[in-house]
Design a protein around this motif. Structure first.
Motif, PDB file in Angstrom:
ATOM      1  N   PHE A  62       0.831  -1.210   0.000  1.00 35.58           N
ATOM      2  CA  PHE A  62       0.000   0.000   0.000  1.00 35.58           C
ATOM      3  C   PHE A  62       0.862   1.256   0.000  1.00 35.58           C
ATOM      4  O   PHE A  62       0.626   2.191  -0.778  1.00 35.58           O
ATOM      5  CB  PHE A  62      -0.957   0.034   1.213  1.00 35.58           C
ATOM      6  N   PHE A  63       1.853   1.278   0.883  1.00 35.55           N
ATOM      7  CA  PHE A  63       2.671   2.501   0.966  1.00 35.55           C
ATOM      8  C   PHE A  63       3.538   2.667  -0.286  1.00 35.55           C
ATOM      9  O   PHE A  63       3.845   3.800  -0.677  1.00 35.55           O
ATOM     10  CB  PHE A  63       3.490   2.508   2.259  1.00 35.55           C
ATOM     11  N   LEU A  65       2.437   1.883  -3.231  1.00 37.78           N
ATOM     12  CA  LEU A  65       1.454   2.437  -4.176  1.00 37.78           C
ATOM     13  C   LEU A  65       1.259   3.939  -3.929  1.00 37.78           C
ATOM     14  O   LEU A  65       1.205   4.737  -4.877  1.00 37.78           O
ATOM     15  CB  LEU A  65       0.127   1.693  -4.013  1.00 37.78           C
ATOM     16  N   ALA A  66       1.170   4.301  -2.649  1.00 40.97           N
ATOM     17  CA  ALA A  66       0.986   5.717  -2.324  1.00 40.97           C
ATOM     18  C   ALA A  66       2.219   6.530  -2.707  1.00 40.97           C
ATOM     19  O   ALA A  66       2.111   7.681  -3.158  1.00 40.97           O
ATOM     20  CB  ALA A  66       0.689   5.868  -0.831  1.00 40.97           C
ATOM     21  N   THR A  67       3.405   5.934  -2.545  1.00 42.13           N
ATOM     22  CA  THR A  67       4.625   6.622  -2.983  1.00 42.13           C
ATOM     23  C   THR A  67       4.605   6.776  -4.505  1.00 42.13           C
ATOM     24  O   THR A  67       4.988   7.823  -5.041  1.00 42.13           O
ATOM     25  CB  THR A  67       5.880   5.824  -2.550  1.00 42.13           C
ATOM     26  N   LEU A  69       1.983   7.118  -6.199  1.00 40.97           N
ATOM     27  CA  LEU A  69       1.035   8.202  -6.477  1.00 40.97           C
ATOM     28  C   LEU A  69       1.752   9.553  -6.437  1.00 40.97           C
ATOM     29  O   LEU A  69       1.550  10.402  -7.310  1.00 40.97           O
ATOM     30  CB  LEU A  69      -0.097   8.174  -5.440  1.00 40.97           C
ATOM     31  N   ILE A  70       2.596   9.731  -5.422  1.00 43.55           N
ATOM     32  CA  ILE A  70       3.338  10.995  -5.324  1.00 43.55           C
ATOM     33  C   ILE A  70       4.198  11.200  -6.574  1.00 43.55           C
ATOM     34  O   ILE A  70       4.212  12.277  -7.175  1.00 43.55           O
ATOM     35  CB  ILE A  70       4.237  10.999  -4.062  1.00 43.55           C
ATOM     36  N   LEU A  71       4.900  10.145  -6.964  1.00 44.56           N
ATOM     37  CA  LEU A  71       5.810  10.266  -8.108  1.00 44.56           C
ATOM     38  C   LEU A  71       5.030  10.399  -9.421  1.00 44.56           C
ATOM     39  O   LEU A  71       5.496  11.038 -10.362  1.00 44.56           O
ATOM     40  CB  LEU A  71       6.729   9.044  -8.176  1.00 44.56           C
ATOM     41  N   LEU A  73       1.913  11.749  -9.867  1.00 42.47           N
ATOM     42  CA  LEU A  73       0.967  12.855 -10.030  1.00 42.47           C
ATOM     43  C   LEU A  73       1.438  13.859 -11.075  1.00 42.47           C
ATOM     44  O   LEU A  73       0.634  14.486 -11.766  1.00 42.47           O
ATOM     45  CB  LEU A  73       0.748  13.562  -8.687  1.00 42.47           C
ATOM     46  N   ASP A  74       2.759  14.019 -11.195  1.00 43.04           N
ATOM     47  CA  ASP A  74       3.311  14.959 -12.173  1.00 43.04           C
ATOM     48  C   ASP A  74       2.911  14.610 -13.597  1.00 43.04           C
ATOM     49  O   ASP A  74       2.850  15.475 -14.459  1.00 43.04           O
ATOM     50  CB  ASP A  74       4.840  14.937 -12.087  1.00 43.04           C
ATOM     51  N   LEU A  76       0.096  13.467 -14.585  1.00 39.86           N
ATOM     52  CA  LEU A  76      -1.329  13.689 -14.889  1.00 39.86           C
ATOM     53  C   LEU A  76      -1.523  14.934 -15.758  1.00 39.86           C
ATOM     54  O   LEU A  76      -0.881  15.941 -15.538  1.00 39.86           O
ATOM     55  CB  LEU A  76      -2.127  13.835 -13.593  1.00 39.86           C
TER      56      LEU A  76
END
Lengths: 76, 575
Positions: A62-63, A65-67, A69-71, A73-74, A76
């Motif tokens: 999970f974490f 995956l969330a990391t 997400l941070i990487l 998002l740029d 998008l």
């Protein structure tokens, strides 16, 4: 579904059979140092609970995956 | 003509008005303090020592990515620590009662629950946890999860207050200051008041007493007062005891009941003032506070009127539900006599608004419409909301509102002096959609899972509400339970645990990204066509967007649960 079968789905038979060196080391260490289970419980492998491994892997996944997400998002 | 207000309604107004008045007064004091905390250039001695030990550069201006990664990975490490302690509890010292370790799925659920500020409990505190676990896992995670949320709100607001900046500040500085300057002092003072009121604070595990009937009874004790402070100020909500704030050791007096509610509302409401102060637009903070308050009053009125009306199915059985000299009246199922309908409704409204989860009455026993209002506040997730995240969620909807308004009149939307463009709108939509995605997705899976029926105490629409409430509470990081769902199964522990993690980080991280993008933008001078956001008109528009989007998203699920249950209740069918 038994925990062993669930583990086979996620990790393959190699882990259960103790062929994978890295996990075998963790499990052997777990048997000596970590007082999870008793080694004879069907939900344990050599002292370390398969469920513990699964939930630790789920948390790490999970974490990760969330990391991601941070990487990601740029982009998008 | 003189208007007659029934005595019980007058009592209700007299009891909730002081709570809201004191909260509004504290908004300014605590809000200014938080704004100072997030903007002060001076580091105290204790803070400097902490940075030195941790190897942190307090002057670092983190990009939003680094800020988000620091938040996320520190939370991951603390969650893993919590998991390990809960699994090893049986083998750790300091528990004469030798309570067993939690099972792996329960430990995962508990660790995820407390690191995400949810505090959903699939266990009963006094039966499952040693005093060491209560302190080293539960109280510790309650403190750091609250600090995480408030720190995130600080970094987020700082990002919105900057222009042309590459960073939003240091996460470590925000986290440390929130812990040292806000939470610890507040909790220390509050704990002393709680001890004065009779809440136990001891390392003794229990005391054996002889009851009036002559039998011997074990009374569980522990460091309850310190636990209660961070539980409410940190909008956590997990109980030391299984029945939470209905237990006389957690909530012994009317004063503690009031302080619990004030504690829950304190930081979420004060953050609006801190927000206005930090972006140098104080009216904006007050209008956001007004939006919070207006929605809260609407839901509170709905809850109280539904509970005051009582249960029509009890009337034919001869149950007197009218208020009188000897009783407060209304639907008293699942409520304590000492709190009655008024204090129970107020507490339930506060705990679901501030996404705390502490309860002094059993939410499953509320009337269908009362239960709907409790669900509704958590579904919207920004009626005050949890520490830090409530404000962030409201700002997400404010950006969505200026975007929708901009589209309607054909202008590029602006927010706080910057243009809102496609990139940040994608982040906002990701944050807004993660919430219903988790709630509705997991609820659908749980309804299809054959084992779910075994966990339900009720079938029909009430059973559906029990499942829906669990995932709403988990995803909104509330933690209160619609009693009746036996959630301590591997399926529910795992899926509710995942819903808590998604609800926390998949809404928070995109909004930190929004702050980073907004901080890097240059000023867009306001023109006569700019939609002013610190006005009653915009506040009304914001509330409408929140209610409409929430209604469109969740109405079908609510129709299957509390709405159909209400209609069936009127038709005489109980569940």
């Amino acid at each position: 579904m038994s925990p062993q079968n669930l583990c086979r789905i996620y990790m393959g038979n190699t882990l259960w059979d103790g062929e994978f060196t890295g996990f075998r080391w963790i499990l052997r260490r777990g048997h000596r140092a970590v007082p999870f289970g008793n080694g004879t419980d069907p939900q344990t492998i050599r002292g370390a609970s398969m469920w513990d491994l699964l939930y630790i892997m789920l948390t790490v996944a999970f974490f990760a995956l969330a990391t991601g997400l941070i990487l990601g998002l740029d982009r998008l | 003509m003189e208007m007659h207000v029934p005595d019980d309604i007058r009592q209700f107004i007299l009891q909730f008005t002081p709570v809201l008045a004191i909260m509004t007064g504290l908004v300014v004091i605590v809000g200014k303090w938080m704004a100072h905390l997030f903007t002060s250039p001076t580091h105290h001695v204790l803070e400097r020592g902490t940075y030195r030990i941790l190897g942190v550069d307090p002057a670092e201006n983190m990009s939003w990515k680094r800020y988000g990664a620091a938040l996320l990975l520190s939370n991951a490490a603390m969650m893993m620590l919590g998991y390990l302690i809960l699994r090893l509890q049986r083998h750790l010292p300091g528990d004469p009662l030798e309570r067993a370790s939690q099972t792996p799925d329960l430990a995962f659920n508990t660790a995820a629950s407390f690191i995400t500020n949810t505090n959903w409990q699939s266990y009963s505190g006094e039966a499952s946890l040693s005093n060491f676990s209560q302190m080293a896992v539960i109280t510790f995670l309650m403190s750091v999860s609250a600090a995480t949320g408030v720190a995130a709100a600080g970094g987020f607001t700082r990002g919105l207050s900057r222009m042309g900046s590459s960073g939003i500040g240091s996460y470590w500085v925000d986290f440390t200051r929130v812990l040292y300057r806000l939470l610890l002092p507040l909790c220390f003072i509050m704990a002393i008041v709680y001890v004065w009121q009779g809440i136990p604070q001891t390392l003794d595990a229990d005391v054996i007493v002889t009851t009036l009937e002559g039998s011997r009874q074990r009374i569980i004790l522990g460091p309850v007062a310190s636990f209660e402070t961070i539980k409410h100020i940190g909008t956590n909500g997990g109980g030391f005891f299984g029945v939470n704030a209905a237990h006389p050791f957690e909530n012994p007096t009317p004063l503690t009941n009031t302080l619990h509610m004030l504690g829950m509302l304190l930081i979420p409401s004060a953050l609006t003032c801190a927000f206005g102060s930090m972006i140098k637009r104080p009216p904006q903070g007050w209008f956001f506070f007004g939006a919070f308050l207006a929605m809260f009053l609407g839901f509170l009125t709905l809850i109280y009127s539904a509970e005051r009306a009582g249960n029509p199915l009890l009337a034919p059985l001869g149950v007197d539900q009218n208020p009188g000299a000897w009783q407060g009246g209304g639907n008293m199922e699942g409520k304590e006599l000492r709190f009655g309908v008024i204090q129970s409704s107020l507490f339930a409204a506060v705990t679901t608004a501030a996404t705390t989860g502490s309860v002094d009455s059993m939410h499953a026993s509320y009337t269908p419409l009362g239960g709907l209002a409790l669900l509704g506040q958590m579904m919207l997730n920004n009626v005050f909301g949890g520490d830090g995240v409530g404000l962030i969620n409201l700002v997400a909807y404010a950006i969505l509102t200026v975007f929708l308004a901009g589209m309607m009149i054909g202008r590029t939307p602006e927010f706080l002096g910057r243009k809102v463009e496609a990139r940040e709108m994608k982040y906002v939509m990701l944050a807004v959609l993660a919430h219903p995605f988790s709630i509705l997705g997991f609820t659908a899976i749980a309804c299809l899972a054959p084992s779910s029926a075994d966990s339900l105490a009720n079938m029909g629409p009430h059973g559906f509400s029990e499942i829906l409430y669990a995932y709403v509470s988990g995803t909104a990081n509330n933690g209160s339970a619609f009693a009746g769902l036996g959630a301590d199964t591997p399926f529910f522990n795992t899926t509710i645990g995942l819903s808590m993690l998604i609800g926390r980080y998949f809404t928070l991280l995109p909004m930190i990204a929004v702050a980073g993008v907004m901080a890097s933008k240059k000023n867009a001078p306001e023109s006569p066509g700019t939609l002013a956001t610190a006005t009653p008109l915009f506040t009304a528009l914001l509330i409408s967007v929140i209610l409409l989007s929430g209604g469109l998203t969740f109405l079908p699920a609510l129709a299957l649960g509390p709405i159909v249950e209400h209609l069936l209740m009127l038709a005489g069918r109980p569940f």
